[in-house]
Write a protein that holds these residues in place. Structure first.
Motif, PDB file in Angstrom:
ATOM      1  N   THR A  98       0.925  -1.270   0.039  1.00 20.81           N
ATOM      2  CA  THR A  98       0.007  -0.012  -0.094  1.00 20.81           C
ATOM      3  C   THR A  98       0.889   1.411  -0.067  1.00 20.81           C
ATOM      4  N   LYS A 141      -5.074 -12.121  -1.585  1.00 24.47           N
ATOM      5  CA  LYS A 141      -5.982 -11.233  -1.400  1.00 24.47           C
ATOM      6  C   LYS A 141      -5.554  -9.863  -1.801  1.00 24.47           C
ATOM      7  N   ASN A 174      -4.038  -9.219  -5.337  1.00 25.14           N
ATOM      8  CA  ASN A 174      -5.112  -8.995  -6.442  1.00 25.14           C
ATOM      9  C   ASN A 174      -6.129  -7.674  -6.216  1.00 25.14           C
ATOM     10  N   TRP A 175      -6.276  -7.260  -5.118  1.00 24.87           N
ATOM     11  CA  TRP A 175      -6.937  -6.016  -5.044  1.00 24.87           C
ATOM     12  C   TRP A 175      -6.225  -4.677  -5.368  1.00 24.87           C
ATOM     13  N   ARG A 176      -4.674  -4.991  -5.212  1.00 25.54           N
ATOM     14  CA  ARG A 176      -3.974  -4.012  -5.358  1.00 25.54           C
ATOM     15  C   ARG A 176      -3.967  -3.803  -7.090  1.00 25.54           C
ATOM     16  N   THR A 184      -6.069  -3.327  -9.371  1.00 29.98           N
ATOM     17  CA  THR A 184      -6.907  -2.295  -9.981  1.00 29.98           C
ATOM     18  C   THR A 184      -6.900  -0.956  -9.268  1.00 29.98           C
ATOM     19  N   LYS A 185      -6.134  -0.612  -8.309  1.00 30.61           N
ATOM     20  CA  LYS A 185      -5.955   0.400  -7.629  1.00 30.61           C
ATOM     21  C   LYS A 185      -5.339   1.501  -7.954  1.00 30.61           C
ATOM     22  N   THR A 195     -14.499  -0.241   2.903  1.00 33.16           N
ATOM     23  CA  THR A 195     -14.708  -1.664   2.525  1.00 33.16           C
ATOM     24  C   THR A 195     -13.510  -2.399   2.793  1.00 33.16           C
ATOM     25  N   VAL A 253     -10.541  -4.592   2.483  1.00 30.88           N
ATOM     26  CA  VAL A 253     -10.309  -5.564   1.239  1.00 30.88           C
ATOM     27  C   VAL A 253     -10.185  -6.918   1.738  1.00 30.88           C
ATOM     28  N   GLY A 282     -14.047  -8.114   3.134  1.00 27.99           N
ATOM     29  CA  GLY A 282     -15.051  -7.611   2.174  1.00 27.99           C
ATOM     30  C   GLY A 282     -16.170  -6.876   3.180  1.00 27.99           C
ATOM     31  N   ASP A 297     -11.120   0.392   1.737  1.00 27.00           N
ATOM     32  CA  ASP A 297     -11.297   1.128   0.321  1.00 27.00           C
ATOM     33  C   ASP A 297     -12.492   2.034   0.591  1.00 27.00           C
TER      34      ASP A 297
END
Length: 619
Positions: free
Chosen positions: A463, A523, A526-528, A530-531, A592, A594, A597, A617
């Motif tokens: 992050t 987790k 994979n979230w990262r 698209t951020k 949210t 991440v 959820g 998020d």
């Protein structure tokens, strides 16, 4: 070294005079921005001959060196069409030998290829220790060291095919870019698996596979939308490199009188490259000293050496369709020479990315080496190197999460304090950040296998600003201690070899402990993906209190797109008053989580468990 050259001149009489043994680069491309190409031709007494091209090519320069086995021919390729050209080597009217030389058509858009950037996560692996996909090449008749998996410092048999076989695993984890330690031929007698003593800059080590296998690796990565970084070593080559064994000229390397084979070890004082008070004696001792006895130090103040390296780099980028380079031991190179190297490569590929290993421990020293550095400008120097490694951040990772009490300057305050120096970097988003690599203690060793400390660390890594790099096996909790030898921090990945009792590449093969590491990392990464606010956003952070650190990643022009990160590095659950963080929370009522959820309210206070993190998020 002069005696070595003389010996090889005598030995070449065993072969026919004027017979070409090598031409490098082995082939080239039409349509390059720089149309000038210098061919290195090697053969017995080849310097006595005159080259002739058919069809005709403009010869701009022919150069000889003190070794008559070399001929350097500079040609202009501007009008050359794709196809095969014959090069004849003549003595008077008589043709002594000839070779066919091929010019290929470049891939469409090759010059505009886009390199890795802060939207990526890099997965670093050592090929010999990752996976053995082809047991038939574990040893090879043309290489010295044979495979012996029982030896910690020996070759274990991992290869390119093994990497290709497990790209789905890396992709599933959420990494987007592969960096493998060198795969080119390293033909030293022992410890050849690390690859940093190259014996042939144009040839993959056959124990890893072929040049075609290397290109297949890129293709397999690109099919998955992933990128490929090559590990490149311009500063030093291997003692058994064919060019070292038959030097074009003594000034191709830094030769020390009185040392065996010209050897004198570097003093490793990298600061001499930028220290305004450094003595020339110390600077020469760092830059010209050999990294090790088996690694002769190349003389990059020699234009022929730099030209050879530039063309070799471009050749690999084109032939293997690469997305970037990682450059080893960057400050040990001749400062002017390596700047010419990176400048010329980036002129050919303006959107490529190249990261230099600047293994130094002060932010100002690292920042000096990044392109457009104001620190470098003080000395009238611009490296033109796009990316550098944030080693000062790396240095504090193993300390921070082992310090549960926040005394002044301890714990997460170290991270806060480190980020206050970001103003020194001209491009903070193009820093490579990591908590471990192949040269240091594994991060989980530093944490004594505590998965909660790892989760805090990987959350921070994923992050922060910059390009995260993770080291193979950290994502399943692998251990390794540097004091026990390099082999201990470079252990075989479980399941990479036929007959391994466990296969951690598969979910069904992971222990519960390994799953805890892997699932959390997967987790988060994979979230990262698209951020964009993590990739390019600014950072707003608040000084840690009670070893709790809160920071936001945000776009000033779009306050609705933001991420809030909370790290509780203490040994107690904490209730945080959110009023202090109104500047970052702004109008957001919730976020949210991440990982889970779940929706988390941001009314007045926030509860966070001991030794845990929370990524919210806020979009």
């Amino acid at each position: 070294m002069k005696n070595i050259i003389s010996l090889f001149i005598l030995m070449t009489f065993a072969f026919g005079i004027g017979q070409v043994q090598r031409v490098e680069p082995p082939y080239w491309w039409t349509g390059m921005k720089n149309s000038e190409l210098q061919l290195l031709v090697h053969g017995n007494q080849i310097s006595e001959l005159q080259p002739e091209f058919s069809p005709n090519i403009t010869i701009k320069k022919i150069e000889n060196t003190e070794n008559p086995n070399y001929l350097f021919i500079t040609v202009d390729t501007k009008s050359v069409q794709p196809g095969t050209i014959k090069i004849k080597f003549k003595k008077g009217r008589r043709t002594i030998s000839s070779v066919d030389y091929q010019f290929l058509e470049r891939r469409e858009g090759s010059a505009d290829r886009k390199g890795f950037d802060s939207s990526d996560v890099i997965y670093l692996l050592m090929p010999d220790r990752f996976a053995n996909g082809d047991t038939s090449n574990d040893s090879h008749p043309k290489t010295i060291e044979m495979a012996d998996r029982s030896q910690q410092g020996g070759r274990h048999g991992g290869d390119i095919q093994g990497i290709i076989d497990h790209l789905d695993y890396i992709d599933e984890l959420g990494a987007t870019t592969l960096w493998s330690t060198p795969l080119t031929l390293d033909n030293e007698k022992t410890y050849s698996y690390h690859g940093y003593a190259c014996s042939d800059l144009y040839q993959m080590d056959p124990r890893y596979g072929s040049n075609e296998d290397f290109s297949r690796l890129t293709e397999a990565l690109h099919q998955r939308g992933m990128k490929h970084i090559m590990d490149y070593v311009p500063n030093h080559w291997g003692l058994n490199n064919w060019l070292i064994q038959d030097l074009p000229a003594q000034d191709w390397l830094h030769y020390w009188e009185g040392g065996e084979n010209g050897f004198k070890r570097s003093n490793y004082i990298q600061t001499t490259q930028l220290d305004p008070n450094a003595s020339k004696y110390d600077a020469k001792g760092c830059m010209d000293g050999w990294f090790d006895y088996t690694m002769p130090d190349m003389n990059e103040s020699n234009p022929m050496v730099i030209n050879y390296l530039v063309q070799n780099t471009i050749w690999w980028i084109e032939s293997a369709n690469l997305d970037g380079m990682r450059v080893d031991t960057y400050p040990y190179n001749d400062k002017v020479g390596i700047t010419e190297w990176v400048t010329r490569v980036m002129e050919e590929y303006p959107n490529l990315n190249i990261v230099g290993e600047v293994f130094m421990h002060e932010t100002a020293h690292i920042a000096f080496w990044q392109k457009d550095s104001k620190i470098g400008a003080i000395q009238g120097f611009n490296s033109n190197l796009p990316s550098v490694m944030d080693f000062p951040l790396h240095d504090i990772f193993p300390q921070v999460f082992n310090q549960s009490e926040q005394n002044w300057g301890d714990g997460l305050f170290k991270v806060y304090d480190h980020l206050t120096q970001d103003f020194l970097y001209p491009n903070i988003n193009n820093l490579l950040i990591m908590m471990g690599n192949h040269d240091v203690n594994r991060i989980n060793q530093a944490f004594d296998g505590d998965v909660n400390k790892y989760k805090l660390a990987i959350t921070l890594l994923a992050t922060l600003r910059g390009i995260p790099q993770i080291y193979y096996g950290d994502e399943i909790g692998m251990l390794g201690e540097k004091s026990k030898g390099d082999g201990d921090i470079r252990r075989d990945f479980p399941g990479g070899w036929p007959g391994d009792p466990q296969n951690a590449f598969l979910e069904s093969g992971r222990t519960d402990g390994q799953k805890a590491y892997f699932d959390y990392t997967k987790k988060l990464l994979n979230w990262r993906k698209t951020k964009s606010v993590i990739h390019k956003g600014k950072t707003l952070h608040f000084s840690p209190m009670d070893n709790v650190y809160v920071y936001f990643r945000y776009f000033p022009e779009n306050p609705n797109d933001a991420v809030m990160v909370v790290l509780n590095n203490s040994l107690k659950d904490q209730q945080i008053d959110l009023a202090r963080f109104a500047e970052g929370i702004q109008n957001h009522q919730s976020g949210t989580d991440v990982i889970t959820g779940q929706n988390v309210g941001l009314d007045k206070s926030l509860e966070i468990k001991a030794k845990s993190s929370l990524v919210l998020d806020l979009n």
